[in-house]
Design a protein around this motif. Structure first.
Motif, PDB file in Angstrom:
ATOM      1  N   PHE A  91       0.825  -1.203   0.000  1.00  0.00           N
ATOM      2  CA  PHE A  91       0.000   0.000   0.000  1.00  0.00           C
ATOM      3  C   PHE A  91       0.856   1.248   0.000  1.00  0.00           C
ATOM      4  CE2 PHE A  91      -3.093   3.014   1.889  1.00  0.00           C
ATOM      5  CZ  PHE A  91      -4.152   2.802   1.013  1.00  0.00           C
ATOM      6  N   GLY A  92       1.995   1.170   0.667  1.00  0.00           N
ATOM      7  CA  GLY A  92       2.907   2.301   0.720  1.00  0.00           C
ATOM      8  C   GLY A  92       2.780   3.100   2.003  1.00  0.00           C
ATOM      9  N   LEU A  93       3.727   3.989   2.228  1.00  0.00           N
ATOM     10  CA  LEU A  93       3.726   4.846   3.407  1.00  0.00           C
ATOM     11  C   LEU A  93       2.610   5.883   3.303  1.00  0.00           C
ATOM     12  CD1 LEU A  93       6.574   3.555   3.487  1.00  0.00           C
ATOM     13  CD2 LEU A  93       7.440   5.733   4.306  1.00  0.00           C
ATOM     14  N   GLY A  97      -3.286   5.773   6.577  1.00  0.00           N
ATOM     15  CA  GLY A  97      -3.769   4.550   5.951  1.00  0.00           C
ATOM     16  C   GLY A  97      -4.510   4.792   4.647  1.00  0.00           C
ATOM     17  N   LYS A  98      -4.603   6.053   4.221  1.00  0.00           N
ATOM     18  CA  LYS A  98      -5.280   6.387   2.973  1.00  0.00           C
ATOM     19  C   LYS A  98      -4.303   7.063   2.025  1.00  0.00           C
ATOM     20  CE  LYS A  98      -9.635   7.180   5.436  1.00  0.00           C
ATOM     21  NZ  LYS A  98     -10.687   8.190   5.774  1.00  0.00           N
ATOM     22  N   LYS A  99      -4.135   6.504   0.841  1.00  0.00           N
ATOM     23  CA  LYS A  99      -3.219   7.084  -0.140  1.00  0.00           C
ATOM     24  C   LYS A  99      -3.800   8.360  -0.737  1.00  0.00           C
ATOM     25  CE  LYS A  99      -2.619   3.645  -2.984  1.00  0.00           C
ATOM     26  NZ  LYS A  99      -2.059   2.889  -4.126  1.00  0.00           N
ATOM     27  N   ILE A 100      -2.908   9.289  -1.025  1.00  0.00           N
ATOM     28  CA  ILE A 100      -3.299  10.495  -1.757  1.00  0.00           C
ATOM     29  C   ILE A 100      -3.208  10.182  -3.247  1.00  0.00           C
ATOM     30  CG2 ILE A 100      -2.763  12.912  -2.231  1.00  0.00           C
ATOM     31  CD1 ILE A 100      -1.448  13.058   0.518  1.00  0.00           C
ATOM     32  N   ASP A 101      -4.293  10.383  -3.961  1.00  0.00           N
ATOM     33  CA  ASP A 101      -4.329  10.073  -5.394  1.00  0.00           C
ATOM     34  C   ASP A 101      -3.706  11.191  -6.224  1.00  0.00           C
ATOM     35  OD1 ASP A 101      -5.652   7.645  -4.964  1.00  0.00           O
ATOM     36  OD2 ASP A 101      -7.610   8.645  -4.952  1.00  0.00           O
ATOM     37  N   ASP A 102      -3.350  10.846  -7.458  1.00  0.00           N
ATOM     38  CA  ASP A 102      -2.904  11.799  -8.485  1.00  0.00           C
ATOM     39  C   ASP A 102      -1.581  12.484  -8.177  1.00  0.00           C
ATOM     40  OD1 ASP A 102      -5.318  11.290  -9.862  1.00  0.00           O
ATOM     41  OD2 ASP A 102      -6.362  12.784  -8.651  1.00  0.00           O
ATOM     42  N   HIS A 381       9.437  14.445   5.889  1.00  0.00           N
ATOM     43  CA  HIS A 381       8.243  13.713   5.482  1.00  0.00           C
ATOM     44  C   HIS A 381       7.294  14.633   4.719  1.00  0.00           C
ATOM     45  CE1 HIS A 381       4.580  11.142   7.049  1.00  0.00           C
ATOM     46  NE2 HIS A 381       4.745  11.048   5.746  1.00  0.00           N
ATOM     47  N   SER A 382       6.991  14.261   3.481  1.00  0.00           N
ATOM     48  CA  SER A 382       6.033  15.009   2.667  1.00  0.00           C
ATOM     49  C   SER A 382       5.187  14.008   1.891  1.00  0.00           C
ATOM     50  CB  SER A 382       6.772  15.954   1.705  1.00  0.00           C
ATOM     51  OG  SER A 382       7.086  15.310   0.482  1.00  0.00           O
ATOM     52  N   PRO A 383       4.220  14.482   1.094  1.00  0.00           N
ATOM     53  CA  PRO A 383       3.426  13.537   0.307  1.00  0.00           C
ATOM     54  C   PRO A 383       4.263  12.724  -0.684  1.00  0.00           C
ATOM     55  CG  PRO A 383       2.286  15.632   0.461  1.00  0.00           C
ATOM     56  CD  PRO A 383       3.661  15.858   1.021  1.00  0.00           C
ATOM     57  N   VAL A 384       5.450  13.222  -1.073  1.00  0.00           N
ATOM     58  CA  VAL A 384       6.206  12.546  -2.128  1.00  0.00           C
ATOM     59  C   VAL A 384       7.596  12.072  -1.716  1.00  0.00           C
ATOM     60  CG1 VAL A 384       4.960  13.764  -3.965  1.00  0.00           C
ATOM     61  CG2 VAL A 384       7.082  14.740  -3.031  1.00  0.00           C
ATOM     62  N   SER A 416      20.395   5.269   7.129  1.00  0.00           N
ATOM     63  CA  SER A 416      19.569   6.295   6.494  1.00  0.00           C
ATOM     64  C   SER A 416      18.806   5.690   5.328  1.00  0.00           C
ATOM     65  CB  SER A 416      20.427   7.475   6.014  1.00  0.00           C
ATOM     66  OG  SER A 416      21.404   7.056   5.094  1.00  0.00           O
ATOM     67  N   ILE A 417      17.653   6.272   5.042  1.00  0.00           N
ATOM     68  CA  ILE A 417      16.792   5.712   3.998  1.00  0.00           C
ATOM     69  C   ILE A 417      16.016   6.827   3.310  1.00  0.00           C
ATOM     70  CG2 ILE A 417      14.755   5.337   5.474  1.00  0.00           C
ATOM     71  CD1 ILE A 417      14.445   2.604   4.016  1.00  0.00           C
ATOM     72  N   ILE A 418      15.717   6.598   2.036  1.00  0.00           N
ATOM     73  CA  ILE A 418      14.796   7.464   1.305  1.00  0.00           C
ATOM     74  C   ILE A 418      13.707   6.594   0.715  1.00  0.00           C
ATOM     75  CG2 ILE A 418      16.230   7.371  -0.798  1.00  0.00           C
ATOM     76  CD1 ILE A 418      15.164  10.240  -1.433  1.00  0.00           C
ATOM     77  N   ARG A 419      12.476   7.081   0.824  1.00  0.00           N
ATOM     78  CA  ARG A 419      11.314   6.375   0.291  1.00  0.00           C
ATOM     79  C   ARG A 419      10.396   7.337  -0.459  1.00  0.00           C
ATOM     80  NH1 ARG A 419       9.454   1.354   1.823  1.00  0.00           N
ATOM     81  NH2 ARG A 419      10.598   0.182   3.419  1.00  0.00           N
ATOM     82  N   THR A 420       9.465   6.758  -1.197  1.00  0.00           N
ATOM     83  CA  THR A 420       8.442   7.528  -1.892  1.00  0.00           C
ATOM     84  C   THR A 420       7.084   7.140  -1.325  1.00  0.00           C
ATOM     85  OG1 THR A 420       9.790   7.458  -3.899  1.00  0.00           O
ATOM     86  CG2 THR A 420       7.512   8.201  -4.130  1.00  0.00           C
ATOM     87  N   PRO A 421       6.474   7.997  -0.499  1.00  0.00           N
ATOM     88  CA  PRO A 421       5.184   7.656   0.121  1.00  0.00           C
ATOM     89  C   PRO A 421       4.051   7.555  -0.890  1.00  0.00           C
ATOM     90  CG  PRO A 421       6.278   9.467   1.273  1.00  0.00           C
ATOM     91  CD  PRO A 421       6.999   9.279  -0.036  1.00  0.00           C
ATOM     92  N   ASN A 422       2.890   7.208  -0.362  1.00  0.00           N
ATOM     93  CA  ASN A 422       1.648   7.152  -1.145  1.00  0.00           C
ATOM     94  C   ASN A 422       1.735   6.216  -2.343  1.00  0.00           C
ATOM     95  OD1 ASN A 422      -0.247   9.043   0.271  1.00  0.00           O
ATOM     96  ND2 ASN A 422       1.477  10.435  -0.040  1.00  0.00           N
ATOM     97  N   GLY A 423       2.415   5.091  -2.116  1.00  0.00           N
ATOM     98  CA  GLY A 423       2.319   3.985  -3.065  1.00  0.00           C
ATOM     99  C   GLY A 423       3.314   3.920  -4.190  1.00  0.00           C
TER     100      GLY A 423
END
Length: 442
Positions: A91-93, A97-102, A381-384, A416-423
Motif C-alpha cells: 500500500f505504501g507509506l 492509511g489512505k493514499k493520496i491520489d494523483d 516527510h512530505s506527500p512525495v 539512512s533511507i529514502i522512500r516515496t510515500p503514497n504507493g
C-alpha cells in the motif's frame, strides 16, 4: 532497522550451497503466504492485466513454513518481516492509511534511461544460464520487497562472490549508468568499510565486500516497466524504470563505522546526510527548534520505515515547511538532496523538482543533540518523499572502532533511507497505472 546479529559465522557450509537453498525455501514460503492474501491488491488494480501483474515467478504448491522462517521486531524487524509483514498487500507509506491520489502519473521526464537499459542488458547477457535463472524475476515480483540491510539476512539473486571479474565489471557498469559519481562512490565505500571492519573483528565470513546481491525485475526495455535491486549489509538500491521515468526508492545507505583508516587512507561515508541535517537544525530559531525537536535524547534505534515496513502509517509531526524562511527551506532541501544526488543528474533534477513542489507541506522531526558530533535522528516527510537519518548504537562491528555494542547512539553508526510515500516505492503506482492504461495489458 535494529541490527541484532551477533557478528558470528552462522554456517560452515558455503553460502552458494546451503545458504541459497535456505533463502530460496524462505522466499518461496513468503511468496505463497503473500499471494494467499493478495485479493485486495488485485481488486484495487482491476482488469486482466492486473491479474497478470499479480502472478509470481515461483508458483509452487503451498507447504509448511520452513523452520528458519524469518521473524522480526520493532522498527521494521531484524531482517525478517517484523511488525509490517510481507503477507500484507503493498500500500505504501501514508499518514492515515489512505493514499493520496494523483501524485504520480505516467509522463515523459526526458531522463536518459538508455544507458541503464544497455548496461542491464549487458549484465544479464554476461551471466550463465544458472545465474540468470536465479537473478531475473518478473517486474511485479515480491522480490522487490524482500530486502534487508542486515548482514545475516539470506538474499535471492547472484552475489558478487558468485561473479567472475568480468561479470563484476558488468555489474559495476550498471551501477555507474544508474548512479552519480557520488552514488557509485558511496556504494563502493560502504562495501570497502564492511570488508575492513570484518577484518578488524576477525569475521569476514559475515562482513565483507562481496556479500551483495543483484536481482533484475523484468526485462530491460525502453517501453515496458523493469528495474533492478542491489542489496546487502548497509546498502540497498531499488531502481525502477518506465520509459524515461525513474523511481529510485527505497534506498538504504549506512555504515559501521562511518569512517575508518584503510591502507593508510581515511575512508568516510554517509557524511553528507549528517552534515546537511545538522546544518538545517542549526539554522532554526529557538522557537522553531522547540517545534521540530521532539526529544533532546536519542534512543539506540529510531528508524520507522526500514526493511519490511513498506506500509508504515505515520502522521506528520514536527516543523512544517511553510514556517521556514527561504534560506531554511534551501537547507531542508539539502537533506533530501544528499540522497537524491546519488542518482544521475537528470533523474535527480526531476526528483528534486517533485520534492520542491511539496516543500510547504513537508514536515521535519528531530530527536537528539544538535552539536557537530552529537547523535541524532531526523525525519523529513512530505506527500512525495520520506527521508530518515538515524545515528544508532554500536552494533556487531563495534569492535572495529573500539566501541561496546549497544553502548549508546553515535554518529559512527548511521542508518539512512529514502522512500516515496503514497504507493510509489518500487515504482508501484506507475506500474499499476501502466497495467491499467496500456492496451496490450487489458
Amino acid at each position: 532497522m535494529t541490527e541484532l546479529d551477533t557478528g558470528e559465522p552462522t554456517a560452515e557450509e558455503p553460502q552458494s550451497e546451503a545458504g541459497h537453498r535456505a533463502h530460496a525455501s524462505r522466499r518461496n514460503f513468503m511468496r505463497k503466504v503473500f499471494f494467499a492474501s493478495g485479493a485486495t491488491a488485485v481488486a484495487t488494480m482491476g482488469g486482466a492485466g492486473a491479474w497478470a501483474a499479480m502472478a509470481d515467478d515461483t508458483t509452487t504448491d503451498a507447504s509448511a513454513a520452513p523452520s528458519d522462517a524469518p521473524s522480526g521486531g520493532p522498527g521494521g524487524g531484524a531482517g525478517g518481516p517484523g511488525n509490517q509483514t510481507i503477507t500484507e498487500d503493498f500500500f505504501g507509506l501514508t499518514t492515515d492509511g489512505k493514499k493520496i491520489d494523483d501524485l504520480f502519473t505516467i509522463h515523459s521526464t526526458k531522463v536518459a534511461t538508455a544507458p541503464v537499459i544497455t548496461a542491464a542488458t549487458a549484465f544479464l547477457a554476461g551471466l550463465t544460464d544458472t545465474q540468470k535463472t536465479s537473478t531475473q524475476f518478473t517486474v511485479h515480483s515480491t522480490e522487490w520487497r524482500l530486502w534487508s540491510n542486515i548482514d545475516s539476512y539470506e538474499r535471492q539473486g547472484v552475489s558478487l562472490a558468485d561473479l567472475s571479474d568480468d561479470q563484476k565489471a558488468l555489474g559495476t557498469a550498471l551501477l555507474n549508468a544508474a548512479l552519480s559519481a557520488d552514488g557509485l562512490e558511496t556504494t563502493e565505500k560502504i562495501r570497502k568499510i564492511n570488508q575492513a571492519a570484518g577484518e578488524a573483528i576477525g569475521n569476514t565470513n559475515s562482513f565483507n565486500e562481496d556479500a551483495y546481491y543483484w536481482t533484475v525485475m523484468g526485462t530491460p526495455s525502453a517501453t515496458e516497466p523493469w528495474g533492478f535491486q542491489f542489496d546487502g549489509h548497509h546498502l540497498v538500491v531499488n531502481y525502477f524504470v518506465l520509459g524515461s521515468q525513474v523511481v529510485m526508492s527505497p534506498c538504504f545507505w549506512g555504515s559501521e563505522p562511518t569512517s575508518m583508516e584503510i591502507d593508510g587512507e581515511t575512508v568516510t561515508v554517509c557524511h553528507e546526510e549528517v552534515v546537511a541535517s545538522l546544518a538545517f537544525i542549526n539554522s532554526l530559531t529557538e522557537a522553531q527548534q522547540a517545534v521540530a525537536i521532539e526529544s533532546t535524547t536519542k534512543s539506540n534505534e529510531s528508524m520507522k520505515a526500514g526493511a519490511f515496513s513498506d506500509n508504515t502509517v505515520q502522521e506528520y509531526t514536527g516543523l512544517k515547511g511553510s514556517k521556514l524562511t527561504a534560506a531554511q527551506r534551501k537547507k531542508l532541501l539539502g537533506i533530501v538532496e544528499a540522497f537524491v544526488g546519488r542518482a544521475k543528474a537528470d533523474a535527480a533534477k526531476v526528483r528534486m523538482s517533485e520534492v520542491a513542489q511539496h516543500l510547504s507541506d513537508t514536515y521535519v522531526t528531530w530527536a537528539g543533540g544538535t552539536g557537530d558530533s552529537d547523535a541524532f535522528y531526523v525525519r523529513v516527510h512530505s506527500p512525495v518523499v520520506w527521508v530518515e537519518v538515524d545515528c544508532q548504537a554500536p552494533g556487531p562491528l563495534a569492535g572495529a572502532y573500539g566501541a561496546t555494542q549497544g553502548s549508546g547512539a553515535t554518529q559512527k553508526h548511521v542508518h539512512s533511507i529514502i522512500r516515496t510515500p503514497n504507493g510509489n516505492d518500487y515504482g508501484k503506482e506507475l506500474l499499476r497505472q501502466h497495467y491499467l492504461t496500456s492496451p496490450h495489458h487489458r
